[in-house]
Scaffold this motif. Structure first.
Motif, PDB file in Angstrom:
ATOM      1  N   LEU A 123       0.821  -1.204   0.000  1.00 14.73           N
ATOM      2  CA  LEU A 123       0.000   0.000   0.000  1.00 14.73           C
ATOM      3  C   LEU A 123       0.860   1.261   0.000  1.00 14.73           C
ATOM      4  O   LEU A 123       0.554   2.234  -0.700  1.00 14.73           O
ATOM      5  N   LEU A 126       2.138   1.575  -3.497  1.00 18.56           N
ATOM      6  CA  LEU A 126       1.110   2.004  -4.452  1.00 18.56           C
ATOM      7  C   LEU A 126       0.871   3.508  -4.354  1.00 18.56           C
ATOM      8  O   LEU A 126       0.648   4.178  -5.375  1.00 18.56           O
ATOM      9  N   GLU A 127       0.933   4.056  -3.151  1.00 18.68           N
ATOM     10  CA  GLU A 127       0.754   5.496  -2.988  1.00 18.68           C
ATOM     11  C   GLU A 127       1.856   6.279  -3.682  1.00 18.68           C
ATOM     12  O   GLU A 127       1.622   7.387  -4.177  1.00 18.68           O
ATOM     13  N   ALA A 136      -2.047  -0.917  -9.372  1.00 22.97           N
ATOM     14  CA  ALA A 136      -3.374  -0.596  -8.838  1.00 22.97           C
ATOM     15  C   ALA A 136      -4.472  -0.997  -9.809  1.00 22.97           C
ATOM     16  O   ALA A 136      -5.541  -1.464  -9.403  1.00 22.97           O
ATOM     17  N   ARG A 137      -4.209  -0.867 -11.108  1.00 30.14           N
ATOM     18  CA  ARG A 137      -5.218  -1.202 -12.117  1.00 30.14           C
ATOM     19  C   ARG A 137      -5.572  -2.685 -12.112  1.00 30.14           C
ATOM     20  O   ARG A 137      -6.641  -3.077 -12.584  1.00 30.14           O
ATOM     21  N   ILE A 139      -5.809  -4.687  -9.350  1.00 33.56           N
ATOM     22  CA  ILE A 139      -6.477  -5.160  -8.137  1.00 33.56           C
ATOM     23  C   ILE A 139      -7.951  -5.495  -8.372  1.00 33.56           C
ATOM     24  O   ILE A 139      -8.420  -6.548  -7.924  1.00 33.56           O
ATOM     25  N   TYR A 145      -8.515 -10.755  -2.962  1.00 36.13           N
ATOM     26  CA  TYR A 145      -7.269 -10.149  -2.500  1.00 36.13           C
ATOM     27  C   TYR A 145      -7.037 -10.713  -1.104  1.00 36.13           C
ATOM     28  O   TYR A 145      -7.688 -10.315  -0.137  1.00 36.13           O
ATOM     29  N   LEU A 157      -8.672  -1.627   1.067  1.00 33.56           N
ATOM     30  CA  LEU A 157      -8.426  -2.294  -0.212  1.00 33.56           C
ATOM     31  C   LEU A 157      -9.685  -2.301  -1.081  1.00 33.56           C
ATOM     32  O   LEU A 157      -9.603  -2.109  -2.296  1.00 33.56           O
ATOM     33  N   ARG A 160     -10.695   1.980  -1.624  1.00 32.32           N
ATOM     34  CA  ARG A 160      -9.800   2.835  -2.419  1.00 32.32           C
ATOM     35  C   ARG A 160      -9.306   2.135  -3.675  1.00 32.32           C
ATOM     36  O   ARG A 160      -9.156   2.773  -4.721  1.00 32.32           O
ATOM     37  N   TYR A 161      -9.044   0.821  -3.559  1.00 38.18           N
ATOM     38  CA  TYR A 161      -8.438   0.115  -4.689  1.00 38.18           C
ATOM     39  C   TYR A 161      -9.425  -0.820  -5.393  1.00 38.18           C
ATOM     40  O   TYR A 161      -9.051  -1.527  -6.322  1.00 38.18           O
ATOM     41  N   HIS A 162     -10.658  -0.842  -4.936  1.00 37.33           N
ATOM     42  CA  HIS A 162     -11.746  -1.556  -5.610  1.00 37.33           C
ATOM     43  C   HIS A 162     -11.494  -3.059  -5.704  1.00 37.33           C
ATOM     44  O   HIS A 162     -11.874  -3.702  -6.694  1.00 37.33           O
ATOM     45  N   ALA A 163     -10.841  -3.608  -4.667  1.00 32.70           N
ATOM     46  CA  ALA A 163     -10.721  -5.065  -4.594  1.00 32.70           C
ATOM     47  C   ALA A 163     -12.118  -5.668  -4.505  1.00 32.70           C
ATOM     48  O   ALA A 163     -12.969  -5.175  -3.766  1.00 32.70           O
TER      49      ALA A 163
END
Length: 381
Positions: A123, A126-127, A136-137, A139, A145, A157, A160-163
């Motif tokens: 994480l 990724l930031e 990130a694309r 996930i 995950y 997750l 923000r990252y659409h897991a």
């Protein structure tokens, strides 16, 4: 063993064959051995790198098929196995992991999962846009995950990252390999772990400084890659590498062992290391740094001891009664054997995978897979 039909899975991980400077190895070995014991079939694909090739200590595991590939082109030889598996799991820190992930997401027709044994580090990277093993694309493309970190990070997750489904999958201990062994204590405080720059300040504060203040006590640090410029006190023994087969004796010969946590993992919390579970399974009393969620793993004061500074550590080493030390170690072992064994974690993994498979079946009802397809676990010819 599971009563449901067995699963055939492909795992692409950092390294199964070498534990040298690689905490992932014992995690994968314990998890996959227990998973196979439930009746499932596992193919582990490992990038053939010079570093791990020079330090292999498990070349022929009896619980899975282990195969090596040289590069992305070599990995495509295993395209049929990846396509036909019930589930394909890609782990963190796999070399060229982004490209490998693109290949897996393109080829796999079964469930896909990313197993992050380094979630807080991931994480943070990724930031900054500095992660080499996942983008990130990618996930949202994974069905699962699987995260080494639990707690609020799972919501992060997904939000923000659409897991699609972020699920906790902590590390674990192999209860057969990690157990008390009758040995007289040799060290007052031990630490087992590969060098990490963001973990070193805690090791300095909670082991090296206590060693300087207490020359009459005995300390040991085991693990590779520590820089040559570190000045080790005379009463701190160094062991460059300790094979997993020697871990249980190492812990048993320690009156106490130290658990220290990487900075990003302290920040996110709920990130117990595999060494914590392994030491606990050996019945060794653990002194740990402090992080959110530690009390959900072991109970402070009765199953684990927490320390902020050198004085805390020295008070424990010098003043804690021997009977209480033993009781804390025994309580930790009982808790680990109940909640944090590889067998328990393998059951959790199977549950996550079966739920994802059921979800896919519902989402793609009526979309047939080719009949008679099977996953070959033999080396392609």
């Amino acid at each position: 063993m599971s009563a449901a039909p067995p699963l055939r899975i492909v795992v692409l991980g950092l390294s199964l064959s070498s534990s040298w400077g690689n905490g992932h190895a014992t995690t994968y070995r314990a998890l996959l051995r227990a998973f196979a014991a439930r009746g499932h079939e596992v193919l582990f694909l490992e990038r053939d790198t010079p570093w791990y090739a020079r330090h292999r200590d498990l070349e022929a595991p009896g619980f899975c098929t282990l195969a090596f590939y040289d590069d992305l082109m070599g990995l495509q030889v295993w395209g049929g196995a990846i396509a036909d598996a019930d589930a394909v799991i890609l782990g963190s820190y796999v070399p060229d992991g982004v490209a490998v992930g693109d290949l897996v997401l393109k080829m796999a027709r079964g469930v896909t999962a990313f197993y992050d044994i380094d979630t807080p580090v991931t994480l943070s990277g990724l930031e900054r846009g500095e992660v080499a093993y996942i983008a990130a694309r990618q996930i949202p493309g994974y069905d699962l995950y699987l995260s080494f970190t639990g707690g609020p990070t799972l919501d992060l997750l997904e939000r923000r990252y659409h897991a699609r489904a972020a699920r906790q999958l902590y590390c674990s201990a192999d209860a057969e390999a990690y157990r008390p062994i009758e040995r007289a204590p040799r060290w007052d405080l031990s630490y087992l772990g590969t060098y990490s720059p963001d973990r070193q300040p805690a090791l300095e504060r909670l082991l090296l400084e206590p060693a300087r203040r207490a020359p009459d006590l005995r300390f040991v640090v085991a693990g590779p890659q520590y820089p040559g410029e570190i000045r080790w006190p005379a009463n701190v023994q160094r062991i460059d590498h300790l094979p997993p087969a020697e871990h249980a004796v190492f812990y048993t010969r320690s009156r106490f062992t130290l658990n220290v946590t990487r900075a990003a993992m302290v920040q996110h919390g709920y990130s117990p290391s595999v060494r914590l579970f392994e030491a606990g399974a050996c019945g060794t009393a653990i002194i740990s740094d402090i992080w959110d969620g530690v009390d959900t793993i072991l109970t402070p004061g009765s199953e684990i001891l927490l320390a902020q500074n050198p004085d805390d550590v020295l008070d424990i080493l010098r003043q804690l009664p021997e009977a209480r030390r033993r009781a804390i170690g025994q309580a930790a072992r009982a808790h680990v054997l109940r909640d944090h064994t590889a067998a328990r974690r393998a059951a959790e993994l199977e549950s996550h995978l079966r739920q994802a498979i059921a979800g896919r079946a519902g989402a793609f009802a009526g979309a047939p897979r080719d009949a008679g397809q099977t996953l070959s676990m033999q080396v392609p010819t």
